[in-house]
Design a protein around this motif. Structure first.
Motif, PDB file in Angstrom:
ATOM      1  N   THR A   1       8.980  -7.839   1.801  1.00 36.46           N
ATOM      2  CA  THR A   1       8.600  -6.800   0.849  1.00 36.46           C
ATOM      3  C   THR A   1       7.095  -6.866   0.617  1.00 36.46           C
ATOM      4  O   THR A   1       6.549  -7.940   0.367  1.00 36.46           O
ATOM      5  CB  THR A   1       9.342  -6.997  -0.494  1.00 36.46           C
ATOM      6  N   TYR A   2       6.451  -5.721   0.710  1.00 37.99           N
ATOM      7  CA  TYR A   2       5.006  -5.597   0.554  1.00 37.99           C
ATOM      8  C   TYR A   2       4.748  -4.629  -0.595  1.00 37.99           C
ATOM      9  O   TYR A   2       5.343  -3.550  -0.650  1.00 37.99           O
ATOM     10  CB  TYR A   2       4.372  -5.055   1.832  1.00 37.99           C
ATOM     11  N   GLN A   3       3.849  -4.998  -1.513  1.00 40.63           N
ATOM     12  CA  GLN A   3       3.565  -4.152  -2.668  1.00 40.63           C
ATOM     13  C   GLN A   3       2.075  -4.079  -2.952  1.00 40.63           C
ATOM     14  O   GLN A   3       1.336  -4.999  -2.610  1.00 40.63           O
ATOM     15  CB  GLN A   3       4.258  -4.705  -3.917  1.00 40.63           C
ATOM     16  N   GLY A   4       1.685  -2.977  -3.613  1.00 45.00           N
ATOM     17  CA  GLY A   4       0.303  -2.851  -4.028  1.00 45.00           C
ATOM     18  C   GLY A   4       0.017  -1.496  -4.620  1.00 45.00           C
ATOM     19  O   GLY A   4       0.896  -0.636  -4.726  1.00 45.00           O
ATOM     20  N   THR A   5      -1.220  -1.324  -5.011  1.00 46.98           N
ATOM     21  CA  THR A   5      -1.703  -0.056  -5.555  1.00 46.98           C
ATOM     22  C   THR A   5      -2.669   0.538  -4.550  1.00 46.98           C
ATOM     23  O   THR A   5      -3.626  -0.121  -4.138  1.00 46.98           O
ATOM     24  CB  THR A   5      -2.409  -0.282  -6.905  1.00 46.98           C
ATOM     25  N   LEU A   6      -2.402   1.775  -4.155  1.00 45.26           N
ATOM     26  CA  LEU A   6      -3.228   2.459  -3.157  1.00 45.26           C
ATOM     27  C   LEU A   6      -4.102   3.511  -3.832  1.00 45.26           C
ATOM     28  O   LEU A   6      -3.707   4.099  -4.847  1.00 45.26           O
ATOM     29  CB  LEU A   6      -2.330   3.132  -2.114  1.00 45.26           C
ATOM     30  N   PRO A   7      -5.269   3.770  -3.266  1.00 42.31           N
ATOM     31  CA  PRO A   7      -6.123   4.834  -3.815  1.00 42.31           C
ATOM     32  C   PRO A   7      -5.508   6.207  -3.544  1.00 42.31           C
ATOM     33  O   PRO A   7      -4.717   6.368  -2.612  1.00 42.31           O
ATOM     34  CB  PRO A   7      -7.440   4.655  -3.058  1.00 42.31           C
ATOM     35  N   CYS A   8      -5.885   7.167  -4.354  1.00 43.64           N
ATOM     36  CA  CYS A   8      -5.364   8.529  -4.204  1.00 43.64           C
ATOM     37  C   CYS A   8      -6.485   9.517  -4.501  1.00 43.64           C
ATOM     38  O   CYS A   8      -7.158   9.405  -5.521  1.00 43.64           O
ATOM     39  CB  CYS A   8      -4.196   8.735  -5.167  1.00 43.64           C
ATOM     40  N   SER A   9      -6.672  10.475  -3.612  1.00 43.60           N
ATOM     41  CA  SER A   9      -7.767  11.434  -3.793  1.00 43.60           C
ATOM     42  C   SER A   9      -7.433  12.525  -4.810  1.00 43.60           C
ATOM     43  O   SER A   9      -8.329  13.096  -5.421  1.00 43.60           O
ATOM     44  CB  SER A   9      -8.143  12.074  -2.453  1.00 43.60           C
ATOM     45  N   ASP A  10      -6.153  12.816  -5.007  1.00 37.72           N
ATOM     46  CA  ASP A  10      -5.800  13.888  -5.935  1.00 37.72           C
ATOM     47  C   ASP A  10      -4.847  13.432  -7.055  1.00 37.72           C
ATOM     48  O   ASP A  10      -4.152  14.229  -7.658  1.00 37.72           O
ATOM     49  CB  ASP A  10      -5.214  15.084  -5.185  1.00 37.72           C
ATOM     50  N   CYS A  11      -4.808  12.111  -7.292  1.00 41.53           N
ATOM     51  CA  CYS A  11      -4.024  11.582  -8.405  1.00 41.53           C
ATOM     52  C   CYS A  11      -4.714  10.322  -8.921  1.00 41.53           C
ATOM     53  O   CYS A  11      -5.736   9.905  -8.371  1.00 41.53           O
ATOM     54  CB  CYS A  11      -2.580  11.296  -7.989  1.00 41.53           C
ATOM     55  N   ASP A  12      -4.157   9.739  -9.986  1.00 39.95           N
ATOM     56  CA  ASP A  12      -4.778   8.552 -10.577  1.00 39.95           C
ATOM     57  C   ASP A  12      -4.655   7.325  -9.671  1.00 39.95           C
ATOM     58  O   ASP A  12      -5.610   6.581  -9.491  1.00 39.95           O
ATOM     59  CB  ASP A  12      -4.152   8.253 -11.940  1.00 39.95           C
ATOM     60  N   LYS A  13      -3.454   7.094  -9.157  1.00 42.66           N
ATOM     61  CA  LYS A  13      -3.200   5.958  -8.272  1.00 42.66           C
ATOM     62  C   LYS A  13      -1.816   6.128  -7.662  1.00 42.66           C
ATOM     63  O   LYS A  13      -1.025   6.962  -8.105  1.00 42.66           O
ATOM     64  CB  LYS A  13      -3.255   4.628  -9.027  1.00 42.66           C
ATOM     65  N   ILE A  14      -1.531   5.290  -6.667  1.00 47.20           N
ATOM     66  CA  ILE A  14      -0.216   5.265  -6.035  1.00 47.20           C
ATOM     67  C   ILE A  14       0.280   3.820  -6.049  1.00 47.20           C
ATOM     68  O   ILE A  14      -0.377   2.938  -5.499  1.00 47.20           O
ATOM     69  CB  ILE A  14      -0.265   5.758  -4.576  1.00 47.20           C
ATOM     70  N   GLU A  15       1.400   3.587  -6.703  1.00 45.27           N
ATOM     71  CA  GLU A  15       2.057   2.282  -6.639  1.00 45.27           C
ATOM     72  C   GLU A  15       3.004   2.357  -5.440  1.00 45.27           C
ATOM     73  O   GLU A  15       3.831   3.275  -5.359  1.00 45.27           O
ATOM     74  CB  GLU A  15       2.846   1.992  -7.915  1.00 45.27           C
ATOM     75  N   ALA A  16       2.881   1.409  -4.511  1.00 43.12           N
ATOM     76  CA  ALA A  16       3.674   1.471  -3.288  1.00 43.12           C
ATOM     77  C   ALA A  16       4.424   0.169  -3.053  1.00 43.12           C
ATOM     78  O   ALA A  16       3.922  -0.919  -3.349  1.00 43.12           O
ATOM     79  CB  ALA A  16       2.773   1.766  -2.094  1.00 43.12           C
ATOM     80  N   LYS A  17       5.615   0.311  -2.496  1.00 39.05           N
ATOM     81  CA  LYS A  17       6.442  -0.839  -2.119  1.00 39.05           C
ATOM     82  C   LYS A  17       7.070  -0.509  -0.762  1.00 39.05           C
ATOM     83  O   LYS A  17       7.746   0.509  -0.615  1.00 39.05           O
ATOM     84  CB  LYS A  17       7.525  -1.084  -3.163  1.00 39.05           C
ATOM     85  N   LEU A  18       6.818  -1.373   0.206  1.00 42.87           N
ATOM     86  CA  LEU A  18       7.359  -1.197   1.552  1.00 42.87           C
ATOM     87  C   LEU A  18       8.239  -2.389   1.870  1.00 42.87           C
ATOM     88  O   LEU A  18       7.788  -3.526   1.844  1.00 42.87           O
ATOM     89  CB  LEU A  18       6.217  -1.091   2.572  1.00 42.87           C
ATOM     90  N   VAL A  19       9.507  -2.119   2.154  1.00 42.74           N
ATOM     91  CA  VAL A  19      10.451  -3.165   2.543  1.00 42.74           C
ATOM     92  C   VAL A  19      10.731  -2.995   4.030  1.00 42.74           C
ATOM     93  O   VAL A  19      11.224  -1.946   4.457  1.00 42.74           O
ATOM     94  CB  VAL A  19      11.764  -3.084   1.736  1.00 42.74           C
ATOM     95  N   LEU A  20      10.357  -4.012   4.814  1.00 40.58           N
ATOM     96  CA  LEU A  20      10.635  -4.011   6.254  1.00 40.58           C
ATOM     97  C   LEU A  20      11.764  -4.994   6.508  1.00 40.58           C
ATOM     98  O   LEU A  20      11.729  -6.131   6.033  1.00 40.58           O
ATOM     99  CB  LEU A  20       9.392  -4.439   7.035  1.00 40.58           C
ATOM    100  N   LYS A  21      12.759  -4.545   7.254  1.00 41.66           N
ATOM    101  CA  LYS A  21      13.924  -5.388   7.539  1.00 41.66           C
ATOM    102  C   LYS A  21      13.930  -5.789   9.010  1.00 41.66           C
ATOM    103  O   LYS A  21      13.355  -5.105   9.856  1.00 41.66           O
ATOM    104  CB  LYS A  21      15.201  -4.648   7.162  1.00 41.66           C
ATOM    105  N   SER A  22      14.611  -6.883   9.295  1.00 45.11           N
ATOM    106  CA  SER A  22      14.631  -7.408  10.661  1.00 45.11           C
ATOM    107  C   SER A  22      15.382  -6.504  11.628  1.00 45.11           C
ATOM    108  O   SER A  22      15.198  -6.612  12.836  1.00 45.11           O
ATOM    109  CB  SER A  22      15.213  -8.821  10.685  1.00 45.11           C
ATOM    110  N   ASP A  23      16.200  -5.569  11.137  1.00 44.57           N
ATOM    111  CA  ASP A  23      16.883  -4.610  12.015  1.00 44.57           C
ATOM    112  C   ASP A  23      16.012  -3.383  12.296  1.00 44.57           C
ATOM    113  O   ASP A  23      16.489  -2.380  12.818  1.00 44.57           O
ATOM    114  CB  ASP A  23      18.233  -4.201  11.431  1.00 44.57           C
ATOM    115  N   LYS A  24      14.728  -3.481  11.933  1.00 43.83           N
ATOM    116  CA  LYS A  24      13.725  -2.433  12.128  1.00 43.83           C
ATOM    117  C   LYS A  24      13.955  -1.204  11.253  1.00 43.83           C
ATOM    118  O   LYS A  24      13.510  -0.117  11.555  1.00 43.83           O
ATOM    119  CB  LYS A  24      13.598  -2.054  13.608  1.00 43.83           C
ATOM    120  N   SER A  25      14.645  -1.411  10.128  1.00 49.91           N
ATOM    121  CA  SER A  25      14.748  -0.339   9.140  1.00 49.91           C
ATOM    122  C   SER A  25      13.730  -0.613   8.031  1.00 49.91           C
ATOM    123  O   SER A  25      13.208  -1.724   7.924  1.00 49.91           O
ATOM    124  CB  SER A  25      16.170  -0.265   8.563  1.00 49.91           C
TER     125      SER A  25
END
Length: 125
Positions: A26-50
């Motif tokens: 699981t990967y998390q963080g806050t990303l910049p956004c050009s047309d909003c205040d911010k983007i909170e993002a969470k990416l879950v990568l699984k070993s079955d490539k989903s």
């Protein structure tokens, strides 16, 4: 010449060792956004490539949540980049030891000085 051959073989072996199991987590963080205040993002990568990609866009402190699920593949041109399928707009991420970094469509990280990194917070087993 021998040195170059050893380096080439080592590079090939390290590229071969990068699998879905190595990046699962699981990967998390806050990303910049050009047309909003911010983007909170969470990416879950699984070993079955989903994957599961959750984002919350904050516009005037109001959250707008999005959830995308699908499969990821290794980029054919860049061995350390994964491509999320069309459900997530074919977004690309460069794989690092403890984080992933969002890339452009060519698989290159932004050189703008802005932080497009999601840090690894959990390892999937």
């Amino acid at each position: 010449m021998k040195k170059l051959m050893v380096i080439s073989i080592a590079t090939l072996l390290s590229a071969c060792s990068m699998t879905a199991n190595n990046v699962a987590g699981t990967y998390q963080g806050t990303l910049p956004c050009s047309d909003c205040d911010k983007i909170e993002a969470k990416l879950v990568l699984k070993s079955d490539k989903s994957y599961i990609y959750e984002t919350t866009y904050f516009q005037n402190k109001q959250p707008n949540e999005y959830l995308e699920k699908g499969q990821f593949e290794w980029d054919a041109k860049k061995e350390d980049v994964i491509v999320l399928d069309e459900h997530a707009g074919n977004r690309k991420f460069k794989i690092r030891d403890n984080y992933v970094e969002m890339c452009d469509q060519d698989g290159n990280v932004a050189k703008t000085g802005l932080n497009y990194k999601l840090k690894k917070v959990q390892v999937k087993k």
